[in-house]
Design a protein around this motif. Sequence first.
Motif, mmCIF file in Angstrom:
data_model
loop_
_atom_site.group_PDB
_atom_site.id
_atom_site.type_symbol
_atom_site.label_atom_id
_atom_site.label_comp_id
_atom_site.label_asym_id
_atom_site.label_seq_id
_atom_site.Cartn_x
_atom_site.Cartn_y
_atom_site.Cartn_z
ATOM 1 N N GLU A 79 0.707 -1.187 -0.180
ATOM 2 C CA GLU A 79 0.252 0.295 -0.335
ATOM 3 C C GLU A 79 1.184 1.558 -0.028
ATOM 4 N N PHE A 80 2.245 1.383 0.465
ATOM 5 C CA PHE A 80 2.804 2.297 0.424
ATOM 6 C C PHE A 80 3.333 2.738 -0.411
ATOM 7 N N PHE A 81 3.870 1.533 -1.356
ATOM 8 C CA PHE A 81 4.712 1.622 -2.668
ATOM 9 C C PHE A 81 3.340 1.847 -3.763
ATOM 10 N N SER A 82 2.353 1.836 -3.764
ATOM 11 C CA SER A 82 1.510 1.614 -4.310
ATOM 12 C C SER A 82 0.786 2.966 -4.166
ATOM 13 N N LYS A 83 0.859 3.601 -3.532
ATOM 14 C CA LYS A 83 1.251 5.403 -3.454
ATOM 15 C C LYS A 83 1.674 6.098 -3.305
ATOM 16 N N LYS A 84 3.181 5.965 -2.733
ATOM 17 C CA LYS A 84 4.277 7.081 -3.579
ATOM 18 C C LYS A 84 4.181 6.466 -4.718
ATOM 19 N N SER A 85 3.736 5.392 -5.316
ATOM 20 C CA SER A 85 3.959 5.532 -7.068
ATOM 21 C C SER A 85 2.983 5.936 -8.170
ATOM 22 N N ASP A 86 1.924 5.993 -7.451
ATOM 23 C CA ASP A 86 0.554 6.093 -7.788
ATOM 24 C C ASP A 86 0.402 4.863 -8.421
ATOM 25 N N CYS A 87 0.208 3.513 -8.291
ATOM 26 C CA CYS A 87 -0.039 2.123 -8.936
ATOM 27 C C CYS A 87 -1.523 1.700 -8.290
ATOM 28 N N SER A 88 -2.136 1.124 -9.699
ATOM 29 C CA SER A 88 -3.046 0.949 -8.569
ATOM 30 C C SER A 88 -2.781 -0.636 -9.333
ATOM 31 N N LEU A 89 -2.027 -1.772 -9.591
ATOM 32 C CA LEU A 89 -1.973 -2.824 -9.957
ATOM 33 C C LEU A 89 -0.127 -3.037 -9.222
ATOM 34 N N PHE A 90 -0.505 -4.341 -9.245
ATOM 35 C CA PHE A 90 0.817 -4.635 -8.729
ATOM 36 C C PHE A 90 1.049 -6.423 -8.814
ATOM 37 N N LEU A 91 2.052 -6.918 -9.244
ATOM 38 C CA LEU A 91 2.515 -8.142 -9.276
ATOM 39 C C LEU A 91 3.802 -8.532 -8.779
ATOM 40 N N PHE A 92 3.824 -9.203 -7.857
ATOM 41 C CA PHE A 92 4.784 -9.580 -6.214
ATOM 42 C C PHE A 92 5.572 -10.989 -6.875
ATOM 43 N N GLY A 93 6.952 -10.451 -7.493
ATOM 44 C CA GLY A 93 7.309 -11.691 -7.049
ATOM 45 C C GLY A 93 8.474 -12.561 -6.638
ATOM 46 N N SER A 94 8.591 -13.754 -6.123
ATOM 47 C CA SER A 94 9.501 -14.693 -4.672
ATOM 48 C C SER A 94 9.154 -16.301 -5.198
ATOM 49 N N HIS A 95 10.360 -16.886 -4.604
ATOM 50 C CA HIS A 95 10.807 -18.168 -4.737
ATOM 51 C C HIS A 95 11.572 -18.579 -3.309
ATOM 52 N N ASN A 96 10.304 -19.790 -2.858
ATOM 53 C CA ASN A 96 11.238 -20.767 -1.806
ATOM 54 C C ASN A 96 10.488 -22.588 -1.567
ATOM 55 N N LYS A 97 11.063 -22.498 -1.220
ATOM 56 C CA LYS A 97 11.106 -24.178 -1.442
ATOM 57 C C LYS A 97 9.728 -24.825 -0.981
ATOM 58 N N LYS A 98 8.543 -23.914 0.157
ATOM 59 C CA LYS A 98 7.634 -24.746 -0.381
ATOM 60 C C LYS A 98 6.592 -23.982 -1.134
ATOM 61 N N ARG A 99 6.990 -22.683 -1.613
ATOM 62 C CA ARG A 99 5.925 -21.973 -3.035
ATOM 63 C C ARG A 99 7.268 -21.876 -4.170
ATOM 64 N N PRO A 100 7.465 -22.750 -5.211
ATOM 65 C CA PRO A 100 8.681 -21.671 -6.205
ATOM 66 C C PRO A 100 8.124 -21.370 -7.245
ATOM 67 N N ASN A 101 8.961 -20.298 -7.559
ATOM 68 C CA ASN A 101 8.395 -19.469 -8.801
ATOM 69 C C ASN A 101 6.766 -18.834 -8.502
ATOM 70 N N ASN A 102 7.227 -18.340 -7.523
ATOM 71 C CA ASN A 102 5.448 -17.619 -7.430
ATOM 72 C C ASN A 102 5.465 -16.129 -8.069
ATOM 73 N N LEU A 103 4.264 -15.984 -8.312
ATOM 74 C CA LEU A 103 3.745 -14.637 -8.684
ATOM 75 C C LEU A 103 2.349 -14.349 -7.978
ATOM 76 N N ILE A 104 2.618 -13.393 -7.225
ATOM 77 C CA ILE A 104 1.230 -12.900 -7.110
ATOM 78 C C ILE A 104 0.400 -11.768 -7.316
ATOM 79 N N ILE A 105 -0.290 -11.333 -8.046
ATOM 80 C CA ILE A 105 -0.863 -10.340 -8.711
ATOM 81 C C ILE A 105 -2.638 -10.023 -8.635
ATOM 82 N N GLY A 106 -2.375 -8.614 -8.338
ATOM 83 C CA GLY A 106 -3.145 -7.521 -7.730
ATOM 84 C C GLY A 106 -3.383 -6.402 -8.054
#
Length: 306
Positions: A79-106
Amino acid sequence: MDALDRVVKPKTKRAKRFLEKREPKLNENTKNAMLIKGGNANLTVTEVLKDIYAVKKPFAVLYKRKNITRPFEDQTSLEFFSKKSDCSLFLFGSHNKKRPNNLIIGRMFDYHVLDMIELGVEKFVALKDIKNSKCPEGTKPMLIFAGDMFDVNEEYRRLKSLLIDFFRGPTVPNIRLAGLEYVLHFTAVDGKIYMRSYKVLLKKSGCKIPRIELEEMGPSLDLVMRRTHLASDDLYKLSLKQPKGLKPKKKKNISHDALGTTYGRIHMQRQDLSKLQTRKMKGLKKRPAEKSAQDGGATPKKSKSA
């Protein structure tokens, strides 16, 4: 109070223009997207974010530094990054053993997370791996969704709405045939979502309508749905609410049938048909006897003058 929440009076013309761009409008600006790397993103996730950024440009912001955050547990940083960059869409990428090659779109509503869906990347083909010509930057794509799941399942229905919001681009008043050169195809089958991107080639066909061929140009993704965070029905309905200025004014005495024909009703005063001027014909002329009977008696004869 947070520094971004304070009411700031602009001191320069540039700051005034900046604040005017962020003010609420009847016709909102094109939605921007921010692409964020998690604290443990691997090479595959980084390449996916870069390719999605290349597809979304210039309506996207790519954060190159890693950000240690978990969107499903704590959403304040998003929410902080959204207000700072005036973006209403986001795509977050991460990787770990439980959830490999993970993308969160919102997406956001009033700088708060509205919908969020977690997707796992099972197969990825980058833009650079397909040696074909690419579409120019900022090309508006045509979106195609195939599969019954996008219409039957509520989670897939929200994912379809989210993908349309993410990739639709600016609203344009007119369309030309040469501008329809980029296709994004999403297929939902057997619990997986296949994303393919094609370039439209217009070939000669010997007639006025050209022959169309599709050439794959990347990126290509095989995705599987994981966790979801969907807004309640009331909040989702509130986010779809339009201001009164955009609603078309209702026109009275106008109706439409099933085929789209417009009918109008006109209100007129009662007409006196006895005073209606008709076409004069010899056959319709009244005889002297009829005229005298209508006047109520015989008219006196004129005396001859001496």
